[in-house]
Design an enzyme around this catalytic site. Structure first.
Site, PDB file in Angstrom:
ATOM      1  N   ASP A  95       0.699  -1.174  -0.027  1.00  0.00           N
ATOM      2  CA  ASP A  95       0.027   0.099   0.030  1.00  0.00           C
ATOM      3  C   ASP A  95       0.609   1.400   0.178  1.00  0.00           C
ATOM      4  O   ASP A  95       0.313   2.393  -0.406  1.00  0.00           O
ATOM      5  CB  ASP A  95      -0.888   0.220   1.204  1.00  0.00           C
ATOM      6  CG  ASP A  95      -2.048   1.195   1.253  1.00  0.00           C
ATOM      7  OD1 ASP A  95      -2.501   1.288   0.272  1.00  0.00           O
ATOM      8  OD2 ASP A  95      -1.811   1.965   2.282  1.00  0.00           O
ATOM      9  N   MET A 106      -7.386   6.000   3.273  1.00  0.00           N
ATOM     10  CA  MET A 106      -7.524   6.980   2.190  1.00  0.00           C
ATOM     11  C   MET A 106      -6.420   7.297   1.314  1.00  0.00           C
ATOM     12  O   MET A 106      -6.439   8.057   0.561  1.00  0.00           O
ATOM     13  CB  MET A 106      -7.788   8.194   3.114  1.00  0.00           C
ATOM     14  CG  MET A 106      -9.162   8.284   3.953  1.00  0.00           C
ATOM     15  SD  MET A 106     -10.660   8.098   2.847  1.00  0.00           S
ATOM     16  CE  MET A 106     -10.505   9.678   1.858  1.00  0.00           C
ATOM     17  N   ARG A 107      -5.308   6.502   1.478  1.00  0.00           N
ATOM     18  CA  ARG A 107      -4.082   6.524   0.691  1.00  0.00           C
ATOM     19  C   ARG A 107      -4.598   6.528  -0.666  1.00  0.00           C
ATOM     20  O   ARG A 107      -4.033   7.096  -1.606  1.00  0.00           O
ATOM     21  CB  ARG A 107      -2.795   5.698   1.212  1.00  0.00           C
ATOM     22  CG  ARG A 107      -1.614   5.732   0.382  1.00  0.00           C
ATOM     23  CD  ARG A 107      -0.650   5.201   0.723  1.00  0.00           C
ATOM     24  NE  ARG A 107      -0.020   5.605   2.311  1.00  0.00           N
ATOM     25  CZ  ARG A 107      -0.221   5.047   3.405  1.00  0.00           C
ATOM     26  NH1 ARG A 107      -0.350   3.660   3.294  1.00  0.00           N
ATOM     27  NH2 ARG A 107       0.441   5.472   4.253  1.00  0.00           N
ATOM     28  N   ALA A 108      -5.464   5.264  -1.240  1.00  0.00           N
ATOM     29  CA  ALA A 108      -5.683   5.228  -2.241  1.00  0.00           C
ATOM     30  C   ALA A 108      -6.204   6.322  -3.020  1.00  0.00           C
ATOM     31  O   ALA A 108      -6.030   6.800  -4.515  1.00  0.00           O
ATOM     32  CB  ALA A 108      -6.560   4.195  -2.654  1.00  0.00           C
TER      33      ALA A 108
END
Length: 666
Positions: A193, A274-276
């Site tokens: 991720d 929320m990184r995506a």
């Protein structure tokens, strides 16, 4: 200095080249993880990118490549006087798989720090890569603690070195690129991720394209400089386009409609955190700048999803990463239109090459559907006599297993299974360093130096420390092991419901091995011989695929299976003597075929006991009448036996399943 292969001369691999260029335009995208089989130009493309990067201005004499327009206020070489600067090409720094922590983050001169109170710091590779490219080939083979340090620095834009009360911080912003062959093992999901984008690469199956690859490579090998000169104009054009896209990037508008599409896409594919969303937003913005536009379109969002989401969709270590493009198009169309875009992506002028991951529509929790029997939903194995081969049985649902570990204290590769002396972990003592000092034991060092202060003429407040006073901290952590599965695939195990339960148990142990960073191998025996179904590897996924397609039937050559496993371990000890082995024999204990099969199996088992190899027998015997043959085999091996039910972590039986090498009472 050798001439790199030109970036624009790489044949095909459009997604790979696009992902690298987007990071060159906007390093905030977060880097690229390139996954693919060997020989697919992964390393070639990454090394070629460095020649396209614009030059950087650095403060003259700064070892940390500070920008003269905005120098790092906390730079160890600062403060910097304005004015003096120099221009140089952007660096591409390679991190070797066997690098130490000190080589990555830098090292302190402990002797000067103790004696003089001076923060004498030698920069590491993270400092060298600042404002350039940090390339990690075979990133999946790096030790976990190095990957953690690397990705933390990439996320924070700075590297922190904390050693015995001495702190150093410096800027470390770089384009992070990792390449890996999935057959050699996977990265943990939380580490996957941290890479902004991922690309799957594979060799083209088109003859004309393969011919062109060979033609260009041979031309480059014959005359690297001349070949590069023929591509100089194309290289210059791409370099100029990168500069123009960087200048345009701050002007690109990410409208509310595009943001809604990004948020809806991430929600539809159930990605964690929320990184995506953030990575998709930055990638879509970079795509617009690369195309020379100041507005993010639906086609940018679609391409950003294909690059940023596949590796975040993994729900199980054995599920292939992928993205359902039909679902993606439906989501974009449903939430499109706010900015005048229809969201269907049909007008995308560059939909990208083939070879993207296939839709991830396989059923969850029951292994690889592609490897299942072709008999159909209700198909039973075809009877062909008592020794006939039967079609592969479907694995039962995996479960959480009890921890199996190797006794004693090892010194193998970092992992999570057995106790070991490691560079990281709790401090258990001190010793004189063997070679370079890596972890100082401060109290032991002071204790060793204190009695000699008068003889050394100490007159000031500083402690007079010599090299002989330094003490290395001995630390205990966990190591990864070689878990070698020896699986009975004979006729006595061939009842479909029973073999399904056995495969489910082995699949569960494979999941445990994946989480504990082990190497795994698979030996099977049936009929008249044993086979190495999978040589020891870090790819637990490969072992799961081989297990799923395992046929059954025939006699039970238990001795052949044990001898084959013994031979595999002998070879592995030569390759990696520090990695300890755990042998997991999955059988009902029966031995048939050949003269004196039971006695021969006992002699083979005693070879493991004589060498002190840790072992456990998973007893697969079932039915009201049990012979206890697996328990006898465990005695011969010098290990322990567990039933399939006892293997479960939530089993009612509160038995200790660590393989302590203890023998059962005779």
């Amino acid at each position: 200095m050798s001439t790199p292969f030109p970036f624009t001369a790489v044949v095909g691999q459009d997604d790979l080249r696009l992902a690298l260029l987007l990071n060159a335009v906007s390093p905030a995208v977060g880097g690229v993880l390139v996954r693919g089989e060997k020989g697919t130009a992964k390393s070639t493309a990454v090394r070629a990118l460095s020649a396209l990067m614009p030059e950087v201005d650095v403060v003259s004499g700064c070892r940390f490549s500070c920008d003269p327009d905005s120098p790092d206020p906390g730079c160890p070489d600062g403060p910097h006087e304005p004015g003096a600067f120099a221009s140089r090409p952007a660096r591409m720094v390679e991190l070797p798989v066997g690098a130490s922590e000190d080589r990555l983050v830098g090292a302190l001169d402990i002797e000067r720090a103790l004696a003089e109170g001076v923060k004498a710091f030698e920069p590491g590779l993270l400092a060298d890569a600042h404002r350039g490219i940090l390339y990690v080939d075979e990133v999946n083979l790096l030790h976990d603690h190095l990957v953690d340090l690397l990705l933390d620095a990439a996320a924070m834009g700075a590297s922190y070195v904390e050693r015995e009360g001495v702190s150093v911080r410096h800027a470390a912003r770089f384009l992070l690129v990792g390449t890996m062959n999935p057959e050699e093992g996977e990265l943990r999901p939380q580490l996957l991720d941290r890479f902004g984008l991922t690309v799957e690469v594979a060799a083209s199956r088109e003859p004309d394209q393969r011919v062109e690859v060979v033609r260009r490579r041979l031309a480059y090998d014959d005359d690297p400089a001349g070949f590069a000169a023929r591509w100089a104009d194309e290289e210059a054009a791409v370099r100029a386009r990168i500069v123009a896209a960087r200048e345009l990037l701050p002007s690109v508008r990410l409208g509310d409609g595009a943001l809604r599409q990004i948020a809806a896409t991430c929600a539809a594919f159930e990605v964690d955190g929320m990184r995506a969303d953030i990575v998709m937003a930055r990638t879509a913005t970079a795509l617009a700048a690369w195309a020379g536009r100041t507005e993010v379109l639906a086609e940018d969002v679609r391409q950003a999803a294909l690059l940023a989401l596949p590796h975040r969709r993994r729900r199980n270590p054995f599920d292939a990463p992928g993205l359902d493009e039909d679902k993606l198009d439906e989501t974009l169309e449903e939430f499109g239109g706010s900015d005048g875009q229809d969201g269907d992506g049909d007008d995308d002028p560059d939909p990208g090459p083939g070879g993207r991951p296939e839709p991830d529509d396989a059923p969850q929790g029951d292994g690889d559907a592609a490897a299942r029997t072709e008999a159909g939903e209700g198909g039973e194995p075809q009877p062909s006599g008592g020794a006939g081969e039967q079609s592969p049985a479907r694995a039962a649902e995996p479960f959480r297993t009890k921890v199996l570990s190797v006794p004693g204290l090892g010194e193998g590769a970092a992992g999570r299974r057995s106790r070991a002396r490691t560079e990281h972990g709790r401090t258990i003592g001190a010793r004189r360093p063997r070679g370079a000092l890596t972890k100082l034991h401060l109290a032991a060092t002071v204790q060793a130096a204190a009695p000699h202060q008068r003889a050394r003429g100490r007159s000031g407040p500083g402690l007079v420390v010599r090299r002989d006073d330094l003490r290395q901290a001995s630390r205990e952590g966990r190591e990864g092991n070689l878990v070698l599965f020896v699986v009975d695939a004979s006729g006595s195990m061939a009842a479909r419901q029973r073999m399904g339960a056995v495969k489910g148990a082995v699949l569960s142990l494979l999941l445990d091995a994946y989480q504990r960073r082990d190497k795994v191998g698979l030996v099977t025996f049936r009929g008249s011989a044993a086979d190495v179904a999978l040589p020891p590897t870090s790819s637990v996924d490969a072992a799961a695929v081989r297990l799923e397609s395992l046929p059954t039937g025939g006699r039970t050559p238990l001795a052949a299976g044990l001898l084959k496993a013994h031979d595999v371990l002998r070879v592995e000890r030569l390759r990696d003597p520090a990695r300890r082995a755990l042998v997991v024999v999955v059988t009902d204990g029966r031995a048939t075929g050949g003269p004196e099969p039971v006695a021969l199996a006992g002699r083979a088992a005693r070879l493991f006991a004589a060498e002190g190899t840790a072992s456990v027998v998973v007893d697969c015997e079932s039915g009201p009448v049990r012979l206890g043959l697996a328990g006898r085999l465990a005695d011969e091996l010098g290990g322990t036996a567990v039933t399939l039910d006892e293997l479960r972590a939530d089993s009612i039986a509160s038995l200790v399943k660590d393989v302590q090498g203890s023998r059962r009472a005779a």
